[in-house]
Design a protein around this motif. Structure first.
Motif, PDB file in Angstrom:
ATOM      1  N   GLN B   6       9.743   9.580  -7.951  1.00 51.44           N
ATOM      2  CA  GLN B   6       8.457   8.710  -7.937  1.00 51.44           C
ATOM      3  C   GLN B   6       7.381   9.034  -9.023  1.00 51.44           C
ATOM      4  N   SER B   7       6.886   7.912  -9.485  1.00 51.19           N
ATOM      5  CA  SER B   7       5.695   8.262 -10.429  1.00 51.19           C
ATOM      6  C   SER B   7       4.642   7.005 -10.438  1.00 51.19           C
ATOM      7  N   PRO B   8       3.516   7.317 -10.631  1.00 54.45           N
ATOM      8  CA  PRO B   8       2.850   8.768 -11.075  1.00 54.45           C
ATOM      9  C   PRO B   8       2.942   9.742  -9.769  1.00 54.45           C
ATOM     10  N   ARG B   9       2.687  10.888  -9.917  1.00 51.28           N
ATOM     11  CA  ARG B   9       2.267  11.838  -8.798  1.00 51.28           C
ATOM     12  C   ARG B   9       0.941  11.686  -8.281  1.00 51.28           C
ATOM     13  N   HIS B  10      -0.056  11.325  -9.291  1.00 53.04           N
ATOM     14  CA  HIS B  10      -1.295  10.976  -8.615  1.00 53.04           C
ATOM     15  C   HIS B  10      -2.051   9.742  -9.422  1.00 53.04           C
ATOM     16  N   GLU B  11      -2.781   9.002  -8.830  1.00 58.21           N
ATOM     17  CA  GLU B  11      -3.362   7.829  -9.506  1.00 58.21           C
ATOM     18  C   GLU B  11      -4.767   7.710  -8.914  1.00 58.21           C
ATOM     19  N   VAL B  12      -5.801   7.666  -9.859  1.00 58.67           N
ATOM     20  CA  VAL B  12      -6.949   7.308  -9.477  1.00 58.67           C
ATOM     21  C   VAL B  12      -7.623   6.153 -10.062  1.00 58.67           C
ATOM     22  N   THR B  13      -7.991   5.168  -9.473  1.00 51.88           N
ATOM     23  CA  THR B  13      -8.492   3.828  -9.996  1.00 51.88           C
ATOM     24  C   THR B  13      -9.631   3.254  -9.314  1.00 51.88           C
ATOM     25  N   GLU B  14     -10.315   2.400  -9.892  1.00 55.23           N
ATOM     26  CA  GLU B  14     -11.487   1.572  -9.621  1.00 55.23           C
ATOM     27  C   GLU B  14     -11.079   0.329  -8.404  1.00 55.23           C
ATOM     28  N   MET B  15     -11.715   0.320  -7.458  1.00 51.28           N
ATOM     29  CA  MET B  15     -11.385  -0.907  -6.911  1.00 51.28           C
ATOM     30  C   MET B  15     -11.189  -1.970  -7.666  1.00 51.28           C
ATOM     31  N   GLY B  16     -10.290  -3.193  -7.361  1.00 48.87           N
ATOM     32  CA  GLY B  16     -10.186  -4.537  -8.025  1.00 48.87           C
ATOM     33  C   GLY B  16      -9.037  -4.112  -9.253  1.00 48.87           C
ATOM     34  N   GLN B  17      -8.530  -3.154  -9.363  1.00 53.85           N
ATOM     35  CA  GLN B  17      -7.617  -2.638 -10.336  1.00 53.85           C
ATOM     36  C   GLN B  17      -6.260  -2.878  -9.954  1.00 53.85           C
ATOM     37  N   ILE B  79       0.013  -3.197  -6.032  1.00 45.63           N
ATOM     38  CA  ILE B  79      -1.278  -3.492  -5.168  1.00 45.63           C
ATOM     39  C   ILE B  79      -2.149  -4.352  -6.106  1.00 45.63           C
ATOM     40  N   GLN B  80      -2.559  -5.633  -6.032  1.00 50.05           N
ATOM     41  CA  GLN B  80      -3.429  -6.114  -6.855  1.00 50.05           C
ATOM     42  C   GLN B  80      -4.121  -7.346  -5.847  1.00 50.05           C
ATOM     43  N   PRO B  81      -5.426  -7.125  -5.765  1.00 44.88           N
ATOM     44  CA  PRO B  81      -6.213  -6.135  -6.274  1.00 44.88           C
ATOM     45  C   PRO B  81      -6.536  -4.903  -5.296  1.00 44.88           C
ATOM     46  N   SER B  82      -6.623  -3.809  -5.862  1.00 41.05           N
ATOM     47  CA  SER B  82      -6.595  -2.650  -4.950  1.00 41.05           C
ATOM     48  C   SER B  82      -8.094  -2.409  -4.259  1.00 41.05           C
ATOM     49  N   GLU B  83      -8.131  -1.735  -3.220  1.00 42.62           N
ATOM     50  CA  GLU B  83      -9.259  -1.567  -2.536  1.00 42.62           C
ATOM     51  C   GLU B  83      -9.328  -0.036  -1.823  1.00 42.62           C
ATOM     52  N   PRO B  84     -10.462   0.411  -1.589  1.00 45.90           N
ATOM     53  CA  PRO B  84     -10.539   1.853  -1.024  1.00 45.90           C
ATOM     54  C   PRO B  84      -9.725   2.080   0.053  1.00 45.90           C
ATOM     55  N   ASP B 108       8.429  12.842  -3.574  1.00 42.82           N
ATOM     56  CA  ASP B 108       7.210  13.731  -3.455  1.00 42.82           C
ATOM     57  C   ASP B 108       6.200  12.963  -3.447  1.00 42.82           C
ATOM     58  N   GLY B 109       6.217  11.461  -3.374  1.00 45.14           N
ATOM     59  CA  GLY B 109       5.041  10.729  -3.183  1.00 45.14           C
ATOM     60  C   GLY B 109       4.044  10.415  -4.273  1.00 45.14           C
ATOM     61  N   THR B 110       3.409   9.354  -4.190  1.00 43.92           N
ATOM     62  CA  THR B 110       2.186   9.116  -5.189  1.00 43.92           C
ATOM     63  C   THR B 110       0.800   9.108  -4.291  1.00 43.92           C
ATOM     64  N   ARG B 111       0.081   9.971  -4.667  1.00 48.51           N
ATOM     65  CA  ARG B 111      -1.151  10.067  -4.102  1.00 48.51           C
ATOM     66  C   ARG B 111      -2.128   9.334  -4.484  1.00 48.51           C
ATOM     67  N   LEU B 112      -2.393   8.142  -4.025  1.00 50.85           N
ATOM     68  CA  LEU B 112      -3.432   7.246  -4.595  1.00 50.85           C
ATOM     69  C   LEU B 112      -4.645   7.265  -4.124  1.00 50.85           C
ATOM     70  N   SER B 113      -5.614   7.105  -5.168  1.00 51.14           N
ATOM     71  CA  SER B 113      -7.369   7.152  -4.367  1.00 51.14           C
ATOM     72  C   SER B 113      -7.789   6.027  -5.113  1.00 51.14           C
ATOM     73  N   ILE B 114      -8.224   5.016  -4.537  1.00 49.33           N
ATOM     74  CA  ILE B 114      -9.072   4.002  -4.898  1.00 49.33           C
ATOM     75  C   ILE B 114     -10.570   4.089  -4.725  1.00 49.33           C
ATOM     76  N   LEU B 115     -11.329   4.072  -5.936  1.00 45.08           N
ATOM     77  CA  LEU B 115     -12.845   4.553  -5.862  1.00 45.08           C
ATOM     78  C   LEU B 115     -13.448   3.231  -5.542  1.00 45.08           C
TER      79      LEU B 115
END
Lengths: 112, 115
Positions: B6-17, B79-84, B108-115
């Motif tokens: 799986q990729s990416p392993r971690h993703e941090v992005t702002e809501m709406g992206q 996911i479009q648009p993303s939400e927290p 091993d998953g993707t840890r997604l954080s939507i800010l």
């Protein structure tokens, strides 16, 4: 993993002791059962499986017991080691679907 | 042997992206599953494919979520648009058909954080 919340049952055992993790399943038509181990930051890892035509299956240090009468599944770990510390999930499946139904998980903590 | 990748392993992005998660199943496996794991809801099946065809998408939470499997070796979850509230760990798993009673193998998953 993410199932680390307050509601997760926890089993604490001393290193070297045997561990027994229990699972009650819901569907009497389920005919295939799996135990997974999930360590922090990793995906669920397959441990052992059992089909409904069996009531016991053994692996390396692990034994799965199936009681279809009361819809109960257990995982026994012999001589528990610190590396066994993880969250353990049972999962059930019927032969006519690919979907697995997962239990909520049990956290196993091994202390020296 | 390579497991599920799986990729990416971690993703941090702002809501709406827009967020795109990727999965490469184990070679030879023809069933692919997308799961989401949170503290509150545990492990939830979102969608699964057999032979690249979506079979059951009843777990997809909203129209903002979509999944594709253009070939046997690749799948995406978008996911479009993303939400927290989409913040979670997303897992991909693969297996041979259920009729053969084979376990699903997880990445091993993707840890997604939507800010």
């Amino acid at each position: 993993g993410e199932n680390v919340g307050l509601h997760l049952p926890t089993l604490s055992v001393q290193e070297g002791d045997n561990s027994i993790i229990n699972c009650a399943y819901s569907n009497s038509a389920s005919d295939y059962f799996i135990w997974y181990k999930q360590e922090s930051g990793k995906g669920p890892q397959f441990i052992i499986d059992i089909r409904s035509n069996m009531d016991k299956r053994q692996g390396q240090r692990v034994t799965v017991l199936l009681n279809k009468t009361v819809k109960h599944l257990s995982l026994q770990i012999a001589a528990t080691q610190p590396g066994d510390s993880a969250v353990y999930f049972c999962a059930e499946n019927t032969h006519d679907t690919d979907k697995l139904i997962f239990g909520t998980g049990t956290r196993l903590q091994v202390f020296p | 042997d390579a497991g599920v990748i799986q990729s990416p392993r971690h993703e941090v992005t702002e809501m709406g992206q827009e967020v795109t998660l990727r999965c490469k199943p184990i070679s030879g496996h023809n069933s692919l599953f997308w799961y989401r794991q949170t503290m509150m809801r545990g492990l939830e099946l979102l969608i699964y494919f057999n032979n690249n065809v979506p079979i059951d998408d009843s777990g997809m939470p909203e129209d903002r979520f979509s999944a594709k499997m253009p070939n046997a070796s690749f799948s995406t979850l978008k996911i479009q648009p993303s939400e927290p509230r989409d913040s979670a760990v997303y897992f991909c798993a693969s297996s041979t058909p259920a009729t053969s009673n084979q376990p699903q193998h997880f990445g091993d998953g993707t840890r997604l954080s939507i800010l």
